[in-house]
Scaffold this motif. Structure first.
Motif, PDB file in Angstrom:
ATOM      1  N   LYS A 200       0.845  -1.195   0.000  1.00  0.00           N
ATOM      2  CA  LYS A 200       0.000   0.000   0.000  1.00  0.00           C
ATOM      3  C   LYS A 200       0.877   1.242   0.000  1.00  0.00           C
TER       4      LYS A 200
ATOM      5  N   HIS B 290       1.128   5.259   0.594  1.00  0.00           N
ATOM      6  CA  HIS B 290       0.490   6.374   1.297  1.00  0.00           C
ATOM      7  C   HIS B 290       1.205   7.667   0.945  1.00  0.00           C
TER       8      HIS B 290
ATOM      9  N   TYR C  38      -1.043  11.398  11.444  1.00  0.00           N
ATOM     10  CA  TYR C  38       0.231  10.697  11.295  1.00  0.00           C
ATOM     11  C   TYR C  38       0.427   9.679  12.428  1.00  0.00           C
TER      12      TYR C  38
ATOM     13  N   GLN D 208      -1.900   8.355  14.271  1.00  0.00           N
ATOM     14  CA  GLN D 208      -2.919   7.312  14.111  1.00  0.00           C
ATOM     15  C   GLN D 208      -2.502   6.299  13.056  1.00  0.00           C
ATOM     16  N   ARG D 209      -1.888   6.767  11.975  1.00  0.00           N
ATOM     17  CA  ARG D 209      -1.412   5.840  10.940  1.00  0.00           C
ATOM     18  C   ARG D 209      -0.337   4.918  11.517  1.00  0.00           C
TER      19      ARG D 209
ATOM     20  N   ALA E  16       0.044   4.113  14.660  1.00  0.00           N
ATOM     21  CA  ALA E  16      -0.588   3.242  15.655  1.00  0.00           C
ATOM     22  C   ALA E  16      -1.364   2.109  15.008  1.00  0.00           C
ATOM     23  N   SER E  17      -1.786   2.279  13.763  1.00  0.00           N
ATOM     24  CA  SER E  17      -2.551   1.220  13.087  1.00  0.00           C
ATOM     25  C   SER E  17      -1.657   0.080  12.590  1.00  0.00           C
ATOM     26  N   ALA E  18      -0.349   0.296  12.590  1.00  0.00           N
ATOM     27  CA  ALA E  18       0.587  -0.743  12.148  1.00  0.00           C
ATOM     28  C   ALA E  18       0.863  -1.722  13.279  1.00  0.00           C
ATOM     29  N   ASP E  19       1.131  -2.961  12.917  1.00  0.00           N
ATOM     30  CA  ASP E  19       1.534  -3.963  13.911  1.00  0.00           C
ATOM     31  C   ASP E  19       2.993  -3.801  14.297  1.00  0.00           C
TER      32      ASP E  19
ATOM     33  N   ALA F  24       3.453   6.196  19.473  1.00  0.00           N
ATOM     34  CA  ALA F  24       2.164   5.613  19.096  1.00  0.00           C
ATOM     35  C   ALA F  24       2.017   4.187  19.621  1.00  0.00           C
TER      36      ALA F  24
ATOM     37  N   THR G 166       3.784   1.576  18.868  1.00  0.00           N
ATOM     38  CA  THR G 166       4.009   0.589  17.814  1.00  0.00           C
ATOM     39  C   THR G 166       5.460   0.133  17.882  1.00  0.00           C
TER      40      THR G 166
END
Length: 116
Positions: A58, A60, A69, A71-72, A74-77, A97, A99
């Motif tokens: 993906k 971005h 930024y 939040q993006r 934090a959405s990663a593993d 975040a 992560t």
């Protein structure tokens, strides 16, 4: 995973794409700007060589707002850091975040930043 495309070289991209290829539920996220077309094409060619479906990669655009930024991130593993030029701010932001970051130290100062 997430990284800026300028930090990706053939060794790093092969390593990351092998990880993606070995883990069927992984999506690989990269930040690319308008000047990154050659890098995108090179990564796509490498992915094809390693039989990694490009739909699992993906792209971005950079996010200007701090909250979006973080939040993006934090959405990663996990964040995979580049080996020849470690992140500085991005690693700190990812840790902020909550992560985890995987980084490999290299043989020059710019490749040992994240370890400190």
């Amino acid at each position: 995973a997430g990284v800026q495309l300028f930090a990706v070289n053939p060794v790093v991209s092969a390593m990351w794409l092998r990880i993606v290829g070995d883990m069927p539920d992984v999506v690989f996220a990269l930040t690319a700007n308008a000047f990154a077309f050659a890098g995108i094409e090179a990564l796509a060619a490498r992915a094809a060589e390693l039989h990694v479906d490009m739909s699992r990669i993906k792209w971005h655009q950079r996010v200007q707002e701090d909250e979006a930024y973080i939040q993006r991130l934090a959405s990663a593993d996990v964040i995979l850091d580049s080996t020849w030029h470690n992140s500085i701010g991005s690693v700190l932001d990812a840790l902020w975040a909550a992560t985890p970051v995987v980084s490999v130290s290299g043989d020059r100062a710019s490749s040992r930043i994240a370890a400190s």
